[in-house]
Design an enzyme around this catalytic site. Structure first.
Site, mmCIF file in Angstrom:
data_model
loop_
_atom_site.group_PDB
_atom_site.id
_atom_site.type_symbol
_atom_site.label_atom_id
_atom_site.label_comp_id
_atom_site.label_asym_id
_atom_site.label_seq_id
_atom_site.Cartn_x
_atom_site.Cartn_y
_atom_site.Cartn_z
ATOM 1 N N LYS A 64 54.549 66.672 88.658
ATOM 2 C CA LYS A 64 55.778 66.033 88.413
ATOM 3 C C LYS A 64 56.674 67.291 89.314
ATOM 4 C CE LYS A 64 55.233 63.167 84.852
ATOM 5 N NZ LYS A 64 56.041 62.845 83.444
ATOM 6 N N ALA A 126 59.367 72.906 75.114
ATOM 7 C CA ALA A 126 60.545 73.264 75.911
ATOM 8 C C ALA A 126 59.433 73.207 76.957
ATOM 9 C CB ALA A 126 61.195 74.065 76.003
ATOM 10 N N GLY A 127 58.686 72.296 77.947
ATOM 11 C CA GLY A 127 57.638 71.989 78.593
ATOM 12 C C GLY A 127 58.214 70.656 79.672
ATOM 13 N N GLY A 128 57.560 70.526 80.795
ATOM 14 C CA GLY A 128 57.950 69.170 81.384
ATOM 15 C C GLY A 128 58.222 68.428 80.595
ATOM 16 N N GLY A 245 54.594 57.910 70.898
ATOM 17 C CA GLY A 245 55.058 57.568 72.135
ATOM 18 C C GLY A 245 55.128 56.699 73.344
HETATM 19 P P1 ATR Z 1 54.295 69.148 78.935
HETATM 20 O O1 ATR Z 1 54.226 68.157 80.308
HETATM 21 O O2 ATR Z 1 52.704 67.694 78.193
HETATM 22 O O3 ATR Z 1 56.052 69.346 78.755
HETATM 23 P P2 ATR Z 1 54.082 71.377 79.158
HETATM 24 O O4 ATR Z 1 55.136 71.196 80.327
HETATM 25 O O5 ATR Z 1 52.420 72.512 79.628
HETATM 26 O O6 ATR Z 1 53.228 69.713 78.915
HETATM 27 O O7 ATR Z 1 54.406 71.317 77.778
HETATM 28 C C1 ATR Z 1 53.770 71.939 76.996
HETATM 29 C C2 ATR Z 1 55.129 72.113 75.093
HETATM 30 O O8 ATR Z 1 53.836 72.272 74.408
HETATM 31 C C3 ATR Z 1 55.434 73.605 75.831
HETATM 32 O O9 ATR Z 1 56.480 72.982 75.082
HETATM 33 C C4 ATR Z 1 54.503 74.504 74.734
HETATM 34 O O10 ATR Z 1 54.797 75.562 74.202
HETATM 35 P P3 ATR Z 1 55.200 76.765 75.044
HETATM 36 O O11 ATR Z 1 56.785 76.477 76.466
HETATM 37 O O12 ATR Z 1 55.399 78.188 74.440
HETATM 38 O O13 ATR Z 1 54.071 76.724 76.118
HETATM 39 C C5 ATR Z 1 54.192 73.391 74.025
HETATM 40 N N1 ATR Z 1 52.959 73.945 73.436
HETATM 41 C C6 ATR Z 1 51.089 74.039 73.973
HETATM 42 N N2 ATR Z 1 50.707 74.015 72.807
HETATM 43 C C7 ATR Z 1 51.365 75.404 72.050
HETATM 44 C C8 ATR Z 1 51.064 75.135 71.240
HETATM 45 N N3 ATR Z 1 49.409 75.726 70.630
HETATM 46 N N4 ATR Z 1 51.773 75.908 69.973
HETATM 47 C C9 ATR Z 1 53.054 76.062 70.233
HETATM 48 N N5 ATR Z 1 54.158 74.947 71.034
HETATM 49 C C10 ATR Z 1 52.436 75.373 71.919
#
Ligand code: ATR
Length: 283
Positions: A64, A126-128, A245
């Site tokens: 994306k 706060a990911g994608g 979702g």
């Molecule tokens: P997507 O595109 O599905 O949003 P992503 O951009 O990889 O995927 O984002 C994943 C989200 O899940 C992020 O907010 C990530 O937190 P970080 O920004 O700290 O990486 C969160 N996440 C994934 N694994 C996690 C974990 N074990 N504990 C806490 N947060 C997690």
């Protein structure tokens, strides 16, 4: 002939082909939607191929962000969130758009009768996914968005982008462990959006301390994960209105369909198609 497709890495699990073909079929347009595994390093080459071979593309993880760089033109909302999940291809010109935000907005309306304008949100993550949807919500008039995320810098990147749009939406941040700050936000919160990837695996911990949910049972919870996560189980046990979702996936796909065809999709046909086994014709 296949004119539309979803690409990703991985992509075999995608429900888009069955869902989109159900909408195309309901419009008497056959089943023109396929699937293709594209690795990140193959994306530029895929764009050049798509330019002359396809009319529309959906992109899923991890494409994306890079797609926003590769498209010839971006719609305003794709530019704002720097993310592209839909390509509209006409006369060799590729326009990138993002339907994730509007998909979530319509899912909240469908599931809870909740409008975004004037509401207070807590985004877990706060990911994608959080980025594309929260920026759309701010642009649509959300009053307050608080990000709860493990990595502070990712939340502040989104907050800076929202601030630069000057929407008037107040943004803030809390770490998942800052329970007092989260508790204070929950008291005034209308809707929690769960947008971390936690919950995909059975062994994942919940994204926040689930005891916190007892503070306000009048809000609604939308978990972007298409599973009955620990968060949803606890919310349901407390009598909090909540959903997974599925409807967001349907609504973001429906918006792509509108962009490609200028037709209104049969949403119930799409919902039925979504329930069929994943996968589709490989292109
Ligand atoms: P997507 O595109 O599905 O949003 P992503 O951009 O990889 O995927 O984002 C994943 C989200 O899940 C992020 O907010 C990530 O937190 P970080 O920004 O700290 O990486 C969160 N996440 C994934 N694994 C996690 C974990 N074990 N504990 C806490 N947060 C997690």
């Amino acid at each position: 002939m296949i004119k539309y497709l979803v690409i990703g890495d991985p992509v075999a699990h995608s429900r888009s082909p069955k869902m989109q073909n159900a909408a195309f079929k309901a419009c008497g347009m056959g089943e023109p939607y396929g699937i293709r595994h594209v690795r990140p390093e193959e994306l530029p080459e895929f764009f050049e191929y798509a330019r002359t071979h396809f009319a529309g593309v959906n992109l899923t993880v991890p494409h994306k962000l890079m797609a926003a760089e590769l498209a010839d033109t971006l719609t305003l909302r794709a530019k704002q969130c720097k993310s592209v999940n839909t390509l509209i291809i006409r006369n060799g010109h590729i326009t990138g758009d993002s339907t994730d935000g509007v998909g979530l907005e319509r899912a909240l309306m469908h599931n809870f009768d909740l409008t975004v304008k004037g509401k207070n949100f807590i985004f877990l993550g706060a990911g994608g996914a959080a980025r594309a949807t929260a920026i759309h919500f701010a642009a649509e008039g959300a009053k307050r968005i608080i990000f709860v995320n493990r990595t502070a810098s990712k939340a502040f990147e989104i907050i800076n982008d929202i601030d630069s749009l000057q929407t008037g939406c107040f943004c803030g941040f809390a770490s998942p462990g800052e329970t007092d700050a989260i508790a204070a936000e929950l008291k005034i919160c209308d809707c929690i959006i769960q947008a971390t990837s936690l919950g995909l695996k059975e062994s994942d911990p919940p994204p926040i301390d689930l005891q916190l949910l007892e503070i306000n049972k009048n809000l609604v919870i939308f978990d972007t994960i298409y599973k009955n996560t620990k968060l949803l189980q606890k919310a349901a046990a407390l009598g909090i209105r909540c959903s997974g979702g599925r409807e967001m996936l349907i609504q973001q796909g429906a918006e792509s369909f509108r962009l490609w065809t200028n037709k209104e999709p049969d949403l119930d046909a799409m919902r039925a198609g979504f329930e069929l086994p994943p996968g589709g014709v490989e292109v």
